[in-house]
Design a protein around this motif. Structure first.
Motif, PDB file in Angstrom:
ATOM      1  N   GLU A  58       0.832  -1.210   0.000  1.00  0.00           N
ATOM      2  CA  GLU A  58       0.000   0.000   0.000  1.00  0.00           C
ATOM      3  C   GLU A  58       0.865   1.259   0.000  1.00  0.00           C
ATOM      4  O   GLU A  58       0.564   2.236  -0.686  1.00  0.00           O
ATOM      5  N   VAL A  59       1.942   1.242   0.781  1.00  0.00           N
ATOM      6  CA  VAL A  59       2.849   2.393   0.829  1.00  0.00           C
ATOM      7  C   VAL A  59       3.530   2.591  -0.524  1.00  0.00           C
ATOM      8  O   VAL A  59       3.623   3.719  -1.028  1.00  0.00           O
ATOM      9  N   LEU A  60       4.000   1.496  -1.129  1.00  0.00           N
ATOM     10  CA  LEU A  60       4.628   1.593  -2.452  1.00  0.00           C
ATOM     11  C   LEU A  60       3.652   2.168  -3.473  1.00  0.00           C
ATOM     12  O   LEU A  60       4.021   2.985  -4.323  1.00  0.00           O
ATOM     13  N   HIS A  61       2.413   1.735  -3.380  1.00  0.00           N
ATOM     14  CA  HIS A  61       1.392   2.237  -4.288  1.00  0.00           C
ATOM     15  C   HIS A  61       1.083   3.705  -4.000  1.00  0.00           C
ATOM     16  O   HIS A  61       0.958   4.523  -4.916  1.00  0.00           O
ATOM     17  N   GLY A  62       0.949   4.037  -2.726  1.00  0.00           N
ATOM     18  CA  GLY A  62       0.622   5.401  -2.339  1.00  0.00           C
ATOM     19  C   GLY A  62       1.681   6.418  -2.740  1.00  0.00           C
ATOM     20  O   GLY A  62       1.362   7.532  -3.154  1.00  0.00           O
ATOM     21  N   PHE A  63       2.941   6.031  -2.607  1.00  0.00           N
ATOM     22  CA  PHE A  63       4.029   6.935  -2.988  1.00  0.00           C
ATOM     23  C   PHE A  63       4.431   6.788  -4.450  1.00  0.00           C
ATOM     24  O   PHE A  63       5.403   7.389  -4.892  1.00  0.00           O
ATOM     25  N   LYS A  64       3.681   5.972  -5.169  1.00  0.00           N
ATOM     26  CA  LYS A  64       3.892   5.758  -6.601  1.00  0.00           C
ATOM     27  C   LYS A  64       5.345   5.414  -6.922  1.00  0.00           C
ATOM     28  O   LYS A  64       5.978   6.008  -7.802  1.00  0.00           O
ATOM     29  N   VAL A  65       5.854   4.421  -6.199  1.00  0.00           N
ATOM     30  CA  VAL A  65       7.232   3.972  -6.393  1.00  0.00           C
ATOM     31  C   VAL A  65       7.318   3.232  -7.729  1.00  0.00           C
ATOM     32  O   VAL A  65       6.590   2.254  -7.953  1.00  0.00           O
ATOM     33  N   PRO A  66       8.201   3.702  -8.624  1.00  0.00           N
ATOM     34  CA  PRO A  66       8.270   3.121  -9.976  1.00  0.00           C
ATOM     35  C   PRO A  66       8.622   1.628 -10.000  1.00  0.00           C
ATOM     36  O   PRO A  66       8.149   0.910 -10.874  1.00  0.00           O
ATOM     37  N   VAL A  67       9.433   1.185  -9.061  1.00  0.00           N
ATOM     38  CA  VAL A  67       9.810  -0.236  -9.046  1.00  0.00           C
ATOM     39  C   VAL A  67       8.567  -1.117  -8.895  1.00  0.00           C
ATOM     40  O   VAL A  67       8.479  -2.190  -9.481  1.00  0.00           O
ATOM     41  N   TYR A  68       7.604  -0.638  -8.128  1.00  0.00           N
ATOM     42  CA  TYR A  68       6.379  -1.400  -7.896  1.00  0.00           C
ATOM     43  C   TYR A  68       5.342  -1.135  -8.987  1.00  0.00           C
ATOM     44  O   TYR A  68       4.812  -2.062  -9.590  1.00  0.00           O
ATOM     45  N   LEU A  69       5.053   0.121  -9.258  1.00  0.00           N
ATOM     46  CA  LEU A  69       4.001   0.452 -10.213  1.00  0.00           C
ATOM     47  C   LEU A  69       4.423   0.259 -11.659  1.00  0.00           C
ATOM     48  O   LEU A  69       3.581   0.090 -12.537  1.00  0.00           O
ATOM     49  N   GLY A  70       5.725   0.265 -11.933  1.00  0.00           N
ATOM     50  CA  GLY A  70       6.217   0.150 -13.306  1.00  0.00           C
ATOM     51  C   GLY A  70       6.078  -1.241 -13.890  1.00  0.00           C
ATOM     52  O   GLY A  70       6.192  -1.414 -15.099  1.00  0.00           O
ATOM     53  N   SER A  71       5.821  -2.232 -13.071  1.00  0.00           N
ATOM     54  CA  SER A  71       5.711  -3.604 -13.558  1.00  0.00           C
ATOM     55  C   SER A  71       4.385  -4.217 -13.108  1.00  0.00           C
ATOM     56  O   SER A  71       4.237  -4.615 -11.961  1.00  0.00           O
ATOM     57  N   PRO A  72       3.423  -4.311 -14.028  1.00  0.00           N
ATOM     58  CA  PRO A  72       2.144  -4.933 -13.662  1.00  0.00           C
ATOM     59  C   PRO A  72       2.319  -6.380 -13.195  1.00  0.00           C
ATOM     60  O   PRO A  72       1.597  -6.839 -12.299  1.00  0.00           O
ATOM     61  N   MET A  73       3.276  -7.084 -13.777  1.00  0.00           N
ATOM     62  CA  MET A  73       3.529  -8.469 -13.371  1.00  0.00           C
ATOM     63  C   MET A  73       3.980  -8.513 -11.910  1.00  0.00           C
ATOM     64  O   MET A  73       3.499  -9.319 -11.115  1.00  0.00           O
ATOM     65  N   ARG A  74       4.926  -7.655 -11.547  1.00  0.00           N
ATOM     66  CA  ARG A  74       5.426  -7.613 -10.174  1.00  0.00           C
ATOM     67  C   ARG A  74       4.296  -7.257  -9.209  1.00  0.00           C
ATOM     68  O   ARG A  74       4.131  -7.863  -8.162  1.00  0.00           O
ATOM     69  N   ARG A  75       3.495  -6.279  -9.583  1.00  0.00           N
ATOM     70  CA  ARG A  75       2.393  -5.844  -8.724  1.00  0.00           C
ATOM     71  C   ARG A  75       1.423  -6.993  -8.479  1.00  0.00           C
ATOM     72  O   ARG A  75       0.994  -7.241  -7.362  1.00  0.00           O
ATOM     73  N   GLU A  76       1.093  -7.727  -9.522  1.00  0.00           N
ATOM     74  CA  GLU A  76       0.164  -8.851  -9.380  1.00  0.00           C
ATOM     75  C   GLU A  76       0.771  -9.982  -8.551  1.00  0.00           C
ATOM     76  O   GLU A  76       0.109 -10.537  -7.668  1.00  0.00           O
ATOM     77  N   LEU A  77       2.024 -10.317  -8.822  1.00  0.00           N
ATOM     78  CA  LEU A  77       2.660 -11.411  -8.087  1.00  0.00           C
ATOM     79  C   LEU A  77       2.827 -11.082  -6.613  1.00  0.00           C
ATOM     80  O   LEU A  77       2.613 -11.939  -5.749  1.00  0.00           O
ATOM     81  N   TRP A  78       3.199  -9.859  -6.289  1.00  0.00           N
ATOM     82  CA  TRP A  78       3.364  -9.493  -4.881  1.00  0.00           C
ATOM     83  C   TRP A  78       2.017  -9.425  -4.166  1.00  0.00           C
ATOM     84  O   TRP A  78       1.920  -9.741  -2.991  1.00  0.00           O
ATOM     85  N   THR A  79       0.971  -9.027  -4.891  1.00  0.00           N
ATOM     86  CA  THR A  79      -0.368  -9.055  -4.301  1.00  0.00           C
ATOM     87  C   THR A  79      -0.795 -10.496  -4.041  1.00  0.00           C
ATOM     88  O   THR A  79      -1.381 -10.797  -2.991  1.00  0.00           O
ATOM     89  N   LEU A  80      -0.500 -11.383  -4.975  1.00  0.00           N
ATOM     90  CA  LEU A  80      -0.814 -12.802  -4.775  1.00  0.00           C
ATOM     91  C   LEU A  80      -0.021 -13.378  -3.601  1.00  0.00           C
ATOM     92  O   LEU A  80      -0.544 -14.184  -2.827  1.00  0.00           O
ATOM     93  N   ALA A  81       1.232 -12.984  -3.469  1.00  0.00           N
ATOM     94  CA  ALA A  81       2.043 -13.457  -2.340  1.00  0.00           C
ATOM     95  C   ALA A  81       1.425 -13.005  -1.024  1.00  0.00           C
ATOM     96  O   ALA A  81       1.303 -13.794  -0.078  1.00  0.00           O
ATOM     97  N   HIS A  82       1.032 -11.747  -0.957  1.00  0.00           N
ATOM     98  CA  HIS A  82       0.412 -11.197   0.252  1.00  0.00           C
ATOM     99  C   HIS A  82      -0.857 -11.972   0.597  1.00  0.00           C
ATOM    100  O   HIS A  82      -1.046 -12.418   1.732  1.00  0.00           O
TER     101      HIS A  82
END
Length: 143
Positions: free
Chosen positions: A34-58
């Motif tokens: 949520e913090v990565l998303h809120g601060f619009k961190v490019p490492v997190y938001l720049g990769s839809p695959m990463r965002r989906e996989l980390w959400t699935l992990a959570h």
């Protein structure tokens, strides 16, 4: 009389520790996402695959942590003491491998593909399946 999870190697203590550890790791992970998303961190938001996989992990880490805690609560009434340890080992392996595979799959992934660590996901799922089948086959056998 020995109580379930009292330190004896009956599998219940293993499941309790693993369940609480999974919750202790993957609940804060959700907050971090949520913090990565809120601060619009490019490492997190720049990769839809990463965002989906980390959400699935959570999600899987939290759900499987709760599954282990539920199993630890039910096992003393459902399984004979000799059957608990093998089931706990399979469930614990799967509960750890599956979300860790999702998380690591999002680390170092290319644009459209997860990293090779995603192969831990089907291994974890298979371990969970073995544990659940053992519960079904051996369940209800408590004297």
């Amino acid at each position: 009389m020995d109580e379930p999870g009292d330190g004896k190697d009956d599998g219940i203590g293993l499941a309790l520790r693993a369940g609480f550890c999974l919750l202790a790791v993957f609940l804060p992970l959700g907050l971090c996402l949520e913090v990565l998303h809120g601060f619009k961190v490019p490492v997190y938001l720049g990769s839809p695959m990463r965002r989906e996989l980390w959400t699935l992990a959570h999600m899987h880490g939290n759900f499987l942590g709760l599954l282990l805690l539920a199993w630890a609560a039910v096992a003393p009434r459902w399984l004979a003491p000799a059957d608990r340890l093998p089931v706990a080992r399979w469930l614990r392996r799967g509960a750890v491998l599956l979300p860790v595979g999702f998380f690591l799959g999002g680390v170092g992934n290319s644009e459209g593909d997860p990293s090779l660590a995603i192969l831990l996901v089907p291994v974890g799922a298979l371990c969970l399946l073995v544990g659940l089948v053992l519960v079904l086959l051996r369940g209800g056998t408590r004297p």
